[in-house]
Design an enzyme around this catalytic site. Structure first.
Site, short mmCIF file in Angstrom:
data_model
loop_
_atom_site.label_atom_id
_atom_site.label_comp_id
_atom_site.label_asym_id
_atom_site.label_seq_id
_atom_site.Cartn_x
_atom_site.Cartn_y
_atom_site.Cartn_z
CB SER A 162 16.08 34.03 20.20
OG SER A 162 15.68 34.34 21.52
NE ARG A 232 4.78 38.92 22.65
CZ ARG A 232 5.66 38.38 21.84
NH1 ARG A 232 6.53 37.51 22.28
NH2 ARG A 232 5.67 38.67 20.55
CG ASP A 328 20.53 40.52 21.65
OD1 ASP A 328 19.92 40.62 22.73
OD2 ASP A 328 20.51 39.49 20.95
CG HIS A 361 16.82 39.14 21.34
ND1 HIS A 361 17.93 38.36 21.15
CD2 HIS A 361 15.76 38.28 21.36
CE1 HIS A 361 17.57 37.09 21.05
NE2 HIS A 361 16.26 37.01 21.18
CG ASP A 362 12.20 41.88 18.30
OD1 ASP A 362 12.25 40.68 18.64
OD2 ASP A 362 11.16 42.56 18.38
#
Lengths: 389, 389
Positions: A162, A232, A328, A361-362
């Site tokens: 990232s 967040r 992602d 993405h994680d």
């Protein structure tokens, strides 16, 4: 309203005994892209393993937006394991029995490196938004000064996912002779309009909170916790895939047999998001969030090479291993492919792997055996090429 | 802080002379899924064209989350054209020279129909969050009472996109004999976990604004404008595609030759989003935003049919035309396909078209010739089948 924890306060002020800190005085300013010199300044970091006699086995790990230097040890603020223990440690793909691993908190961050929550020596008050804006290049420049300080002339490898991957690419461009191998994961050479948009929503959420106080909340003893939590929550959705959300939560209700017909967190996904927002607030500085997202938005490696990414890598002798994940959508595979194409065009050595995953993405932070295999193999081959036993 | 405009205030209180209003007294309560009866209540609407002698040419247009009844006339609040003038008007795919078109503001909305900004007759104060939660079924139930009031026994067609499409599907399930044809566009039969997540971020942004005052801001003479703007910004990203954002804005800077190294809106996408947030605040009630997103979250047509969507449509004689767009990631084609499969399984008449577009979810509101062709053809064939000249 979530109060700042004593521990986070300690960490922000760099009184955290659990981190190493490199200090740079007035004679060693950090010269930023904004044209401002920051001095004195400091960088908080962790190391794992032992530097060999040749000083040739050092690996720098670059953290993402909300990461920190505690990559492979208990995090002193959250009490949770290091954020990449699946990747880094004894016997792991980045094997700390074999390599000397360094991970530092980025400049502009809030875990002990100089940032907007640090004290401005000129005013004796927290910098707040008077802190100069820093870029990914500035962040990497600071890391380079740390590496020099540690007496390491050249890094065996730079790795990160990232925003960490942005730093990896920047290292390879800024200091091509100092990077033997590079592993940018789930990243991009330029932040997209959509990603800038999501970052801007987060910043607006923080700045809309009246407790932000035009960035001077630390002086005034308050904290824009609600705004940071909303930021967040919005960002967190982008870290997961639609499939991951569907599989993990679907439309399942939260400990209830039926809907409440209210604005309570009826759905599990709602209570999960609220928890993500709340727990983040306890470990992160709102102004740091503004600065670090801005650094990502400004990132565009090609921009200083006539807009041609390949030019940035021309003559590079670094060995690259680029990794992306199928689901992602924040840093999709096409972003990684653009990097690979540029590296190919520049005649650089590059391996590329797109890993099938539904984790979004994680995925780069999670248990992804294919990623571990790819990193293990690439590191092994690179170590052989560099003659590391 | 953006003040509520006089015009919006007028509209909310249903003193807007430019809308028709159907009022329902204590003897005609709206019975909601929450088990609460709302009475008295009212519904604001617009009509276009003329009802024929057989009363067989009525088309109901259902609006989306932030839409209203002004589908084909100048909007009295914004001063802008109606939100679907490309689709509805003389000579348009929904031809007002031929059909009698009705569009009503949804219950829970803020353009003249009863909602959280309306006066609660029991307290003489605005309902605020004491207003009962309404579902898509309640919204449609209210529309049905309006249609009855207008003396229309059966609708020739119900059409709508996004949340409007949810209402179209609900009409076909709640009142199968009253809907001759149905055109659900860019919609779903159940809101996904990801969509619930985005809605929850928007709600949290509003409720985090201290001027929300636990929902009682109207009584207290304030307004959570900043929270609502953030909610709108986050949602707006989901209405566009990554490609649309890239083509429209990319990384272009806003009237500047270089970055400002500040938190100003450097990028065009930032200033665009800020504008979207600000202009939305001038035309929408924050509590309505909470209620309407909640209605979408609760929407799951199959849930009352043992979780089997086909059962909801069993025996339906309605003719369906389902439309989706390739780049819509908020209500992706797979959601439309699920509706089509259920309709097929139920033996219903259904046409389906996925339209190639890079405009994302917003495509349904834009100039999409393929969509116009599909609607024109379907309406023509349906009119012939019903014997409308």
């Amino acid at each position: 309203m979530v109060a700042i924890t004593k521990k986070l306060e300690q960490v922000i002020q760099a009184n955290d005994p659990e981190s190493l800190v490199a200090q740079f005085g007035a004679d060693e300013p950090l010269c930023t892209d904004a044209g401002v010199e920051i001095a004195p300044w400091q960088i908080a970091y962790q190391t794992y393993g032992t530097l060999n006699e040749d000083r040739s086995n050092a690996i720098l790990v670059c953290h993402a937006l909300t990461g920190d230097q505690h990559v492979a040890n208990l995090n002193p603020v959250t009490g949770k394991p290091g954020w990449w223990e699946v990747m880094i440690g004894p016997g792991r793909p980045i094997d700390t029995d074999r390599f000397f691993v360094i991970c530092s908190n980025i400049i502009g961050g809030c875990m002990g490196s100089t940032g907007p929550a640090s004290i401005n020596p000129e005013t004796d008050k927290p910098w707040g938004v008077d802190f100069p804006l820093v870029t990914i290049r500035d962040i990497v420049r600071a890391q380079k000064m740390l590496i020099d300080r540690l007496g390491i002339d050249s890094l065996f490898c730079v790795i990160g996912g990232s925003m960490g991957g942005m730093q990896v690419l920047q290292w390879a461009v800024s200091y091509p002779d100092k990077v033997f191998s590079a592993i940018p994961i789930a990243t991009t050479a330029r932040h997209s309009a959509q990603n800038i948009a999501f970052d801007e929503v987060g910043r607006q959420a923080i700045m809309a909170d009246p407790d932000w106080r035009e960035g001077r909340y630390l002086e005034e003893g308050v904290r824009p916790a609600k705004g940071l939590a909303v930021a967040r929550m919005a960002a967190h959705i982008t870290y997961l895939s639609e499939t991951a959300l569907h599989n993990k939560f679907g439309r399942r209700l939260q400990n209830r047999t039926d809907k409440t017909f209210s604005f309570e967190a009826d759905f599990q996904i709602e209570s999960y998001l609220r928890y993500q927002g709340q727990s983040f607030v306890e470990r992160f500085d709102p102004n740091s969030y503004l600065y670090v997202t801005r650094a990502m938005d400004y990132f565009d490696l090609a921009s200083e090479h006539d807009g041609i990414l390949a030019k940035a890598f021309l003559g590079s002798r670094t060995r690259f291993c680029v990794i992306s994940f199928t689901s992602d959508w924040l840093f999709p595979t096409r972003d990684s492919r653009a990097v690979v194409h540029a590296l190919n065009a520049a005649g650089a050595s590059v391996a590329f792997m797109e890993i099938e995953s539904d984790k979004g993405h994680d995925a780069f932070l999670l248990d992804e055996p294919e990623m571990f295999k790819a990193v293990t193999g690439f590191v092994e081959a690179s170590a052989k090429a560099r003659g590391i036993a």
